[in-house]
Write a protein that holds these residues in place. Structure first.
Motif, PDB file in Angstrom:
ATOM      1  N   THR A   1     -36.217  43.003 -11.640  1.00  0.00           N
ATOM      2  CA  THR A   1     -35.306  43.733 -12.516  1.00  0.00           C
ATOM      3  C   THR A   1     -33.858  43.338 -12.235  1.00  0.00           C
TER       4      THR A   1
ATOM      5  N   PHE B   1     -33.153  39.708 -13.270  1.00  0.00           N
ATOM      6  CA  PHE B   1     -33.056  39.520 -14.712  1.00  0.00           C
ATOM      7  C   PHE B   1     -31.732  40.039 -15.268  1.00  0.00           C
TER       8      PHE B   1
ATOM      9  N   THR C   1     -50.986  37.581 -20.984  1.00  0.00           N
ATOM     10  CA  THR C   1     -50.018  37.747 -19.901  1.00  0.00           C
ATOM     11  C   THR C   1     -49.894  36.509 -19.020  1.00  0.00           C
TER      12      THR C   1
ATOM     13  N   TYR D   1     -46.872  31.855 -18.772  1.00  0.00           N
ATOM     14  CA  TYR D   1     -46.373  31.397 -17.470  1.00  0.00           C
ATOM     15  C   TYR D   1     -46.859  29.980 -17.168  1.00  0.00           C
TER      16      TYR D   1
ATOM     17  N   SER E   1     -36.550  31.031 -20.674  1.00  0.00           N
ATOM     18  CA  SER E   1     -37.673  31.924 -20.988  1.00  0.00           C
ATOM     19  C   SER E   1     -38.325  32.510 -19.735  1.00  0.00           C
ATOM     20  N   TRP E   2     -37.823  32.148 -18.551  1.00  0.00           N
ATOM     21  CA  TRP E   2     -38.490  32.548 -17.311  1.00  0.00           C
ATOM     22  C   TRP E   2     -38.602  34.066 -17.175  1.00  0.00           C
ATOM     23  N   ALA E   3     -37.545  34.793 -17.490  1.00  0.00           N
ATOM     24  CA  ALA E   3     -37.555  36.249 -17.321  1.00  0.00           C
ATOM     25  C   ALA E   3     -38.661  36.896 -18.153  1.00  0.00           C
ATOM     26  N   ILE E   4     -38.765  36.485 -19.417  1.00  0.00           N
ATOM     27  CA  ILE E   4     -39.788  37.051 -20.294  1.00  0.00           C
ATOM     28  C   ILE E   4     -41.182  36.673 -19.817  1.00  0.00           C
ATOM     29  N   VAL E   5     -41.350  35.404 -19.434  1.00  0.00           N
ATOM     30  CA  VAL E   5     -42.651  34.909 -18.977  1.00  0.00           C
ATOM     31  C   VAL E   5     -43.096  35.624 -17.705  1.00  0.00           C
ATOM     32  N   SER E   6     -42.190  35.768 -16.738  1.00  0.00           N
ATOM     33  CA  SER E   6     -42.551  36.410 -15.473  1.00  0.00           C
ATOM     34  C   SER E   6     -42.841  37.896 -15.665  1.00  0.00           C
ATOM     35  N   TRP E   7     -42.082  38.567 -16.544  1.00  0.00           N
ATOM     36  CA  TRP E   7     -42.331  39.987 -16.773  1.00  0.00           C
ATOM     37  C   TRP E   7     -43.642  40.210 -17.521  1.00  0.00           C
ATOM     38  N   LEU E   8     -44.029  39.278 -18.393  1.00  0.00           N
ATOM     39  CA  LEU E   8     -45.345  39.363 -19.020  1.00  0.00           C
ATOM     40  C   LEU E   8     -46.436  39.271 -17.969  1.00  0.00           C
TER      41      LEU E   8
END
Length: 330
Positions: free
Chosen positions: A87, A90, A261, A265, A281-288
């Motif tokens: 969190t 990001f 999910t 990644y 896109s890392w933040a979205i990918v990791s949070w998924l």
């Protein structure tokens, strides 16, 4: 131009070697903190309910529930240790927790994710044996064997991810271009190995076993239909149809959530690229990926009626009554 005017140094005392980041608007930062904190709290709460339920009630001390307990523990730790750090990573533009925390954050995150996937594979194996070989199940799947497998799953996850990220652990700032960065880059070879062992292999096992479970469930439903039809014509068809739909729905949900999910990644590895957290896109990918830890208790626990009864015991505080562990919740 506005972005450059809003940029600030991560470490003002090192103006020549400090990273420069653009601060988010305060309202946007508050909204993101509220949203991601809510997901974190929900993840912790749901998995904590699973852990308390299985640990407290004697009737739930079964081999299958030992696997669910291990899965809930790994997902709980994701909520406690990984999501808060992700969190901050990001929302804030600079990494201010130091090189050691930079290295540990990825080691812990990758290890817990791998453990969670390993637990999912063990659960699919358990369900496969239980449904396809019900007579042999009590002898093949014992609590002691399951506990050994769970310990091996955790140990292998630590060892495997330690090897994948050993260079990052040895020199956390090796890819940093300035102070205030926390970059990790997994090269194509390591990414391919990780793709096979953490995604393609487990995914293939889960899909194959659940398809076998689905086929067996349909076969058993049709056999039951024949029995019921002989007794009361017309009623058996409805029972078989409901069973087939339930088996198909559960199978589809498990596979769909896992793919949704995890696929984003592993996309760089699938396309032959290095995996790096510097990608936009890392933040979205990791949070998924981490969101799977919130969905797991919904998929694997809320489908069990005993879990709903256990929640009632916990919420109503009946769990603190004497001999509540002996309660019949099955």
């Amino acid at each position: 131009m506005d972005g450059l005017q809003g940029a600030e140094l991560c470490y003002p005392q090192f103006p020549n070697s400090s990273c420069r980041g653009v601060l988010r608007p305060r309202s946007e930062a508050v909204l993101l903190y509220a949203l991601l904190s809510s997901v974190t709290v929900l993840t912790v709460a749901l998995n904590l309910l699973v852990i308390i339920s299985i640990s407290h009630f004697r009737q739930l001390h079964t081999p299958t529930n030992v696997l669910l307990l291990s899965l809930a523990i790994s997902d709980l730790l994701v909520g406690l240790l990984v999501m808060p750090v992700e969190t901050v990573r990001f929302i804030e533009t600079c990494w201010l927790l130091g090189d050691l925390m930079c290295a540990l954050s990825y080691i812990i995150g990758f290890t817990l994710t791998s453990t969670s996937v390993g637990n999912m594979v063990l659960i699919s194996i358990d369900r496969y044996v239980a449904i396809c070989y019900p007579l042999q199940y009590p002898n093949k799947i014992t609590r002691s064997r399951v506990e050994v497998l769970v310990c091996l799953c955790w140990a292998c996850s630590f060892l495997y991810n330690g090897l994948i990220l050993k260079e990052h652990l040895r020199q956390p700032d090796r890819h940093n271009s300035c102070y205030g960065e926390c970059l990790v880059v997994i090269n194509y070879i390591s990414g391919t190995v990780d793709l096979v062992f953490t995604f393609m292999g487990p995914c293939s096992v889960i899909i194959i076993l659940y398809i076998r479970v689905f086929i067996e469930a349909v076969s058993q439903a049709r056999a039951m239909q024949s029995h019921i039809t002989a007794i009361a014509d017309g009623r058996g068809k409805v029972t078989a149809k409901k069973s087939e739909k339930k088996a198909a729905r559960t199978l589809g949900l498990v596979i769909l959530v896992f793919l949704m999910t995890f696929c984003p990644y592993y996309y760089p590895s699938l396309t032959g690229q290095d995996t790096s957290n510097s990608a936009s896109s890392w933040a979205i990918v990791s949070w998924l990926l981490y969101l799977n830890s919130c969905l797991n208790p919904l998929i694997y626990a809320f489908f069990y009626p005993w879990f709903r009864r256990a929640i009632k015991f916990i919420v109503s505080l009946r769990i603190i009554e004497q001999d509540s562990s002996q309660a019949n919740i099955l």
